[in-house]
Design a protein around this motif. Sequence first.
Motif, mmCIF file in Angstrom:
data_model
loop_
_atom_site.group_PDB
_atom_site.id
_atom_site.type_symbol
_atom_site.label_atom_id
_atom_site.label_comp_id
_atom_site.label_asym_id
_atom_site.label_seq_id
_atom_site.Cartn_x
_atom_site.Cartn_y
_atom_site.Cartn_z
ATOM 1 N N ASN A 571 43.021 31.195 36.156
ATOM 2 C CA ASN A 571 41.558 31.177 36.083
ATOM 3 C C ASN A 571 40.933 30.318 37.174
ATOM 4 O O ASN A 571 39.717 30.365 37.374
ATOM 5 C CB ASN A 571 41.106 30.673 34.709
ATOM 6 C CG ASN A 571 41.480 31.628 33.594
ATOM 7 O OD1 ASN A 571 41.357 32.846 33.744
ATOM 8 N ND2 ASN A 571 41.969 31.093 32.478
ATOM 9 N N ASN A 572 41.745 29.538 37.860
ATOM 10 C CA ASN A 572 41.228 28.696 38.950
ATOM 11 C C ASN A 572 41.241 29.407 40.301
ATOM 12 O O ASN A 572 40.862 28.815 41.312
ATOM 13 C CB ASN A 572 42.058 27.418 39.074
ATOM 14 C CG ASN A 572 41.817 26.460 37.925
ATOM 15 O OD1 ASN A 572 40.745 26.465 37.313
ATOM 16 N ND2 ASN A 572 42.824 25.636 37.606
ATOM 17 N N MET A 573 41.674 30.659 40.336
ATOM 18 C CA MET A 573 41.745 31.365 41.613
ATOM 19 C C MET A 573 40.371 31.486 42.267
ATOM 20 O O MET A 573 40.251 31.445 43.495
ATOM 21 C CB MET A 573 42.359 32.752 41.434
ATOM 22 C CG MET A 573 43.855 32.752 41.155
ATOM 23 S SD MET A 573 44.832 31.801 42.352
ATOM 24 C CE MET A 573 44.397 32.589 43.889
ATOM 25 N N ALA A 574 39.322 31.621 41.441
ATOM 26 C CA ALA A 574 37.977 31.719 42.008
ATOM 27 C C ALA A 574 37.610 30.446 42.760
ATOM 28 O O ALA A 574 37.003 30.500 43.839
ATOM 29 C CB ALA A 574 36.958 31.993 40.908
ATOM 30 N N GLU A 575 37.988 29.294 42.219
ATOM 31 C CA GLU A 575 37.698 28.025 42.904
ATOM 32 C C GLU A 575 38.495 27.912 44.197
ATOM 33 O O GLU A 575 37.981 27.441 45.222
ATOM 34 C CB GLU A 575 38.032 26.845 41.988
ATOM 35 C CG GLU A 575 37.741 25.492 42.638
ATOM 36 C CD GLU A 575 38.047 24.318 41.728
ATOM 37 O OE1 GLU A 575 38.128 23.177 42.256
ATOM 38 O OE2 GLU A 575 38.212 24.523 40.505
ATOM 39 N N ILE A 576 39.737 28.356 44.175
ATOM 40 C CA ILE A 576 40.554 28.327 45.389
ATOM 41 C C ILE A 576 39.943 29.203 46.465
ATOM 42 O O ILE A 576 39.846 28.806 47.636
ATOM 43 C CB ILE A 576 41.991 28.779 45.060
ATOM 44 C CG1 ILE A 576 42.665 27.762 44.148
ATOM 45 C CG2 ILE A 576 42.806 28.969 46.344
ATOM 46 C CD1 ILE A 576 44.006 28.221 43.596
ATOM 47 N N LEU A 577 39.500 30.393 46.078
ATOM 48 C CA LEU A 577 38.876 31.294 47.044
ATOM 49 C C LEU A 577 37.575 30.724 47.578
ATOM 50 O O LEU A 577 37.230 30.936 48.756
ATOM 51 C CB LEU A 577 38.635 32.654 46.407
ATOM 52 C CG LEU A 577 39.884 33.504 46.151
ATOM 53 C CD1 LEU A 577 39.512 34.813 45.469
ATOM 54 C CD2 LEU A 577 40.632 33.779 47.447
ATOM 55 N N THR A 578 36.834 29.999 46.747
ATOM 56 C CA THR A 578 35.605 29.362 47.218
ATOM 57 C C THR A 578 35.910 28.363 48.331
ATOM 58 O O THR A 578 35.182 28.277 49.320
ATOM 59 C CB THR A 578 34.881 28.662 46.055
ATOM 60 O OG1 THR A 578 34.463 29.648 45.109
ATOM 61 C CG2 THR A 578 33.663 27.897 46.544
ATOM 62 N N GLU A 617 49.546 31.231 48.628
ATOM 63 C CA GLU A 617 49.925 31.851 49.897
ATOM 64 C C GLU A 617 49.319 33.244 50.023
ATOM 65 O O GLU A 617 48.786 33.615 51.081
ATOM 66 C CB GLU A 617 51.454 31.932 49.987
ATOM 67 C CG GLU A 617 52.134 30.585 50.086
ATOM 68 C CD GLU A 617 53.635 30.693 49.945
ATOM 69 O OE1 GLU A 617 54.333 29.700 50.251
ATOM 70 O OE2 GLU A 617 54.131 31.766 49.527
ATOM 71 N N THR A 618 49.399 34.017 48.949
ATOM 72 C CA THR A 618 48.866 35.381 48.979
ATOM 73 C C THR A 618 47.353 35.369 49.135
ATOM 74 O O THR A 618 46.786 36.171 49.894
ATOM 75 C CB THR A 618 49.260 36.131 47.691
ATOM 76 O OG1 THR A 618 50.679 36.117 47.563
ATOM 77 C CG2 THR A 618 48.773 37.574 47.741
ATOM 78 N N ALA A 619 46.685 34.459 48.421
ATOM 79 C CA ALA A 619 45.222 34.375 48.518
ATOM 80 C C ALA A 619 44.786 33.968 49.916
ATOM 81 O O ALA A 619 43.842 34.536 50.479
ATOM 82 C CB ALA A 619 44.690 33.385 47.488
ATOM 83 N N LEU A 620 45.483 32.999 50.497
ATOM 84 C CA LEU A 620 45.133 32.556 51.846
ATOM 85 C C LEU A 620 45.333 33.691 52.840
ATOM 86 O O LEU A 620 44.466 33.939 53.698
ATOM 87 C CB LEU A 620 45.991 31.359 52.238
ATOM 88 C CG LEU A 620 45.781 30.802 53.651
ATOM 89 C CD1 LEU A 620 44.340 30.337 53.849
ATOM 90 C CD2 LEU A 620 46.753 29.662 53.941
ATOM 91 N N ASN A 621 46.430 34.403 52.731
ATOM 92 C CA ASN A 621 46.694 35.524 53.628
ATOM 93 C C ASN A 621 45.602 36.580 53.496
ATOM 94 O O ASN A 621 45.098 37.107 54.495
ATOM 95 C CB ASN A 621 48.061 36.125 53.306
ATOM 96 C CG ASN A 621 48.457 37.224 54.271
ATOM 97 O OD1 ASN A 621 48.040 37.246 55.423
ATOM 98 N ND2 ASN A 621 49.265 38.156 53.801
#
Length: 633
Positions: A571-578, A617-621
């Motif tokens: 659920n924290n993926m949105a914050e990471i993407l921000t 890693e996948t989100a950053l890519n």
Amino acid sequence: MHILTCCSRLKRLSAALILPGIVLIASLPQLQAGDFLVESSRDLRMAKARVRAAQFLAKATFGPTEQSIESLATRINQIGLKRATSEWIDQQFAAAPSLHMQTAYDLMELDGNTPTKQGAGIHHYRYQVWSHIALTGEDQLRQRVAWALSQIFVIGDTGTGANNDDDRSIGNGERTIADWMGMSDYYDMLVTGIDGTYRETLEDVTYHPSMGVWLSSINNRKADIPNNRWPDENFAREIMQLFSVGLYELQQDGRLAVDENGDLIPTYDNEQIRQLARVFTGFMYQHNTSTSFYRGRNLGRPMEMDHRYHDNNYDYTDEANAPPQKVVFGTVLPPLPAILTNQACKDEVSAALDAIDAHDSVAPFICRLLIQRLVKSNPSRGYMRRVTRVWNDNGQGVRGDWQSVVKAILTDPELYRGQVVRRLRSPLRLQVRARGTEYSRLREPINRVCALIRAIRPSSNYPGGYMMFSNNIADDFGQMPFRSPSVFNYYLPDFQPPGELITYEPSRRNPYGALFAPEFQILTAVTVNKSLNEFRKYCNNRYVDTGGMRQGSCRISFDLEPEIQLARDINNMAEILTRFDLLLCSGTLSQETKASIIAAVEAETAGNDGRFVARVETALNAVVISPDCAIEQ
């Protein structure tokens, strides 16, 4: 190709997010928008300041960092956007310049190398030092402007002997710099020249021996009519076409000027090229003792003048038929004395450069190129007019003052118009929408690499903390400093990708009635494929590795630990993407793209024992290769 259509305001756009084992097709609407959720009006104000700071720093540096965004955003909230960015610009120009030659000497000393070590590829230090300064230099703005100027006053490492490891004696116990360092000396000339004016830079460029070699003005001799010899016209042509006025006269707002018949007005003709070619004769290398015009190469000092080989207006078929004076853009240069001296020849060169500098088309021509390299591909007429006004007079009667012009470019409201930022409620959030088309540009490949490295808290295992990548990066991304294939740079300012932009009509703000996209000239199927693979490798490995160093490889590692800890909860993926959005996309990552990335992350890392790391890693890519990151607003 999506990256092309991303520049046009189509009703529907298709984007391919290419992830390990996945090709995820996302349908992006015409009006893309991303949200920054906040808890209070105070937080919203700070979020907006961060977005503006990131947008500004993406254009004024080689990539924003968390610290630089936070610092500038805080100052924006204290004193306002324009005052804060103006203050930042002044501080940057006041910082000590990072010099490439000195850094190369320092790195070679650390490695136990010398500039003239034979057969060891010692010239590769040129590229490694450039990347170290771009990634770590405190004078980010100065270096970013120097990078822009190096793509206007272009030289390349394909010049004769540009990579030689040799030096040579110049008499009185002195030796030249190694030939390969000539290009670094040229780059330092641009770095320090930002403290002066265009006219001063034009003279520095004219006399620099690396330019003399690149455009064959070194040892250029006056005419010898009986032997059918004429001055070389190479530099004379390019100083007009590429370094000053371009092919056609321009109005101050960037529009092409026309005559009474509606035809374009050429800035020069073949006769003008011949006239200038006669001016740029008699240049030779500096030497302490030799009197020969063909003395040994010296790429570390400005060229000298030898009046014996300078066109003196008389050595033609006979004196009666000789042209008595030279003319540059309608300005008759002062007559040369009967007894010619080196100083008189240099005075004539100076008068010719004055005539070039005074041409009305210089301001719009050079300002447009600077705006393209710093901000956007298609500046509006108003933007051009405001910047050229500062070029023509910085407020103190000075023309072509680099720092005033750069400040005008980077503090103009148009820098931010690629984004529409709105406050919305239920829930309270800041919405950022990319406007695209005339407001955007494709990021330069080398800037994307630098921005990625700078954003992810980099550290280096190399002694002294040097962060370096080699010139081999040019094979994957199609671009590398010092490696321009020709004097026309990596791409032309008027390049247009093939095909039509359906449903798009240029606005009246556009001075040309057409769109240009220079960086697309090196965006080929090969460079796209290679660059995607490289970005995937960087993100999945969490480092950039460069081999072949004296002290072993240089590994620039990314610190993603804070994001990895967050990723323990999906659920924290949105914050990471921000976070990634602000650093790499200036806040323009759309909700649609975010949703696509999160779905891809969940699918890619399901059942993976190292899923916390893999998620990041996948989100950053995905962010790095997304259209929202590739296209800068």
